[in-house]
Write a protein that holds these residues in place. Structure first.
Motif, mmCIF file in Angstrom:
data_model
loop_
_atom_site.group_PDB
_atom_site.id
_atom_site.type_symbol
_atom_site.label_atom_id
_atom_site.label_comp_id
_atom_site.label_asym_id
_atom_site.label_seq_id
_atom_site.Cartn_x
_atom_site.Cartn_y
_atom_site.Cartn_z
ATOM 1 N N GLN A 68 0.843 -1.189 0.000
ATOM 2 C CA GLN A 68 0.000 0.000 0.000
ATOM 3 C C GLN A 68 0.886 1.250 0.000
ATOM 4 N N ILE A 69 0.453 2.263 -0.733
ATOM 5 C CA ILE A 69 1.218 3.500 -0.862
ATOM 6 C C ILE A 69 0.418 4.655 -0.281
ATOM 7 N N TRP A 70 1.032 5.318 0.687
ATOM 8 C CA TRP A 70 0.423 6.507 1.274
ATOM 9 C C TRP A 70 1.307 7.711 0.981
ATOM 10 N N LYS A 71 0.825 8.868 1.379
ATOM 11 C CA LYS A 71 1.559 10.107 1.092
ATOM 12 C C LYS A 71 2.897 10.148 1.810
ATOM 13 N N ARG A 72 2.922 9.705 3.058
ATOM 14 C CA ARG A 72 4.137 9.839 3.863
ATOM 15 C C ARG A 72 4.937 8.555 4.014
ATOM 16 N N GLU A 73 4.399 7.434 3.562
ATOM 17 C CA GLU A 73 5.118 6.170 3.711
ATOM 18 C C GLU A 73 4.542 5.096 2.816
ATOM 19 N N ILE A 74 5.305 4.022 2.679
ATOM 20 C CA ILE A 74 4.885 2.867 1.886
ATOM 21 C C ILE A 74 4.837 1.654 2.799
ATOM 22 N N LEU A 75 3.754 0.883 2.697
ATOM 23 C CA LEU A 75 3.629 -0.354 3.465
ATOM 24 C C LEU A 75 4.156 -1.498 2.609
ATOM 25 N N GLU A 87 4.397 -6.841 8.133
ATOM 26 C CA GLU A 87 4.313 -5.465 7.641
ATOM 27 C C GLU A 87 5.568 -4.673 7.988
ATOM 28 N N LYS A 95 8.662 8.254 3.652
ATOM 29 C CA LYS A 95 9.022 9.101 2.519
ATOM 30 C C LYS A 95 10.438 9.638 2.686
ATOM 31 N N LYS A 144 1.715 -0.668 -6.410
ATOM 32 C CA LYS A 144 1.361 -1.841 -5.614
ATOM 33 C C LYS A 144 1.786 -3.107 -6.358
#
Length: 383
Positions: free
Chosen positions: A118-125, A133, A138, A149
């Protein structure tokens, strides 16, 4: 686990119970152990059993022996079983978290390969091959990194910490340790300890400098790290999104070390101020921009690598002994004018200044005003 939950609550004590977990079948057995006493002498029914009751279980029992009885789940009660289940799940989760924490705590500094989940604005899972996990912030990503993904990602385990009783595994692709581990994976001599990495400094995605040393005179540490035609270092450069990597030979001589660190610039002289940890470096005019580098990265990294604050000075040019390629003045003189001088064999500033204005006007298609302006610019260089 059970003793503090249901058994103690129901029977008053859980010290005399044995719990057998059958992992293969997925069930468990609870056995209560009681001492056989004479009839009418029972003080605690949970710990003792009358002789007449014991021989119903096994006729050969005698007073003083221990009786083990299986406690059926149905005898415990539905509510107690649900409580056991909830606590069992909680304990298993706690055990799994503890295992994850210990596993990755031991892997801090190791490269892992995972899948972007999963990709978020401040980090990647990121998920590893066991579905654990991992987090790539960032700030720990190379600026040119771009992932979707399902992409495979390589990073170094930077740190492991507990957040709200849950292990947080932080990855990094900007850490110097990541670059060090990449060299270990690509260069067998580094992995085997034949070549030692003395220091690494980086501006992630832009430039990196790494100093190496070998105690074996038969091994060229720089050549081994770069590989035949750059075969070894190319894989590392690609992984780091074309980060420019300078590999230099370490030396304890600060003057030589600084000269190597400022490569590809060629240094004329260096003055070391040891007490202030400063170095004054003098270069020819055409070498200054090379020493500073694009965005100032070259001199900045050279300072970090060597531990000295480096100041660059332009060396005064003696017109009688030094010369400058006329192409170096392209920012002040139009290219077509430079071509006119080169067409008559004037490739350097000195070769132009050696001729008179009249001679230059005669031999080129340039006007006297233009020639005078060029002469002014060239003379200013040597003043």
């Amino acid at each position: 686990m059970f003793s503090g939950i249901c058994l103690k609550k129901k029977y008053g004590s859980s010290d005399n119970f044995d719990i057998i977990v059958n992992i293969d079948k997925g069930d468990l057995e609870i056995w209560r152990n009681r001492e056989i006493v004479e009839d009418g002498s029972v003080e605690d029914e949970n710990l003792e059993i009358e002789y007449s009751e014991a021989i119903k279980i096994e006729p050969d029992f005698e007073v003083g022996e221990e009786v083990s009885e299986e406690i059926k789940m149905v005898d415990i009660g539905r509510r107690e079983i649900l409580t056991i289940r909830q606590n069992l799940i909680a304990k298993i989760q706690e055990y799994e978290k503890d295992n994850v924490y210990k596993k990755y705590k031991e892997r801090v500094g190791d490269i892992i390969t995972g899948e972007v989940y999963q990709i978020w604005k401040r980090e990647i899972l990121v998920l590893d091959d066991e579905g654990i996990e991992l987090i790539l912030p960032k700030s720990e990503q190379i600026p040119t990194d771009f992932y979707r993904k399902g992409d495979t990602i390589r990073a170094v385990v930077s740190k492991v910490e507990m957040r709200s009783n849950t292990p947080a595994i932080i990855l990094s692709r900007t850490s110097p340790i990541f670059l060090e581990r990449l060299f270990e994976s690509e260069v067998p001599e580094v992995y085997d300890g034949l070549i030692t990495i003395k220091n690494i400094v980086r501006v992630p995605g832009e430039r990196a400098k790494i100093s190496v040393e070998s105690y074996d005179d038969r091994i060229d540490p720089v050549g081994a790290c770069v590989g035949m035609k750059g075969s070894r270092i190319h894989g590392i450069v690609r992984e780091l999104k074309n980060e420019n990597i300078d590999v230099i030979n370490y030396t304890s001589n600060p003057t030589l070390y600084i000269a190597r660190a400022l490569s590809p610039a060629k240094i004329s002289s260096t003055k070391i101020l040891e007490e202030e940890k400063k170095a004054e470096v003098y270069l020819k005019p055409d070498q200054v921009s090379l020493a500073i580098g694009k965005g100032g990265f070259n001199i900045k990294l050279a300072g970090k690598l060597t531990g000295y604050e480096i100041d660059v000075y332009r060396e005064a040019v003696d017109i009688d002994s030094e010369d400058v390629d006329i192409e170096e003045f392209s920012d002040e003189i139009d290219e077509w004018i430079i071509k006119e001088f080169k067409a008559i064999g004037c490739d350097t500033a000195r070769s132009v200044l050696d001729l008179s204005v009249e001679e230059l006007v005669k031999r080129t298609d340039l006007e006297e005003e233009t020639v005078n302006e060029v002469m002014r610019i060239l003379k200013a260089e040597f003043e």
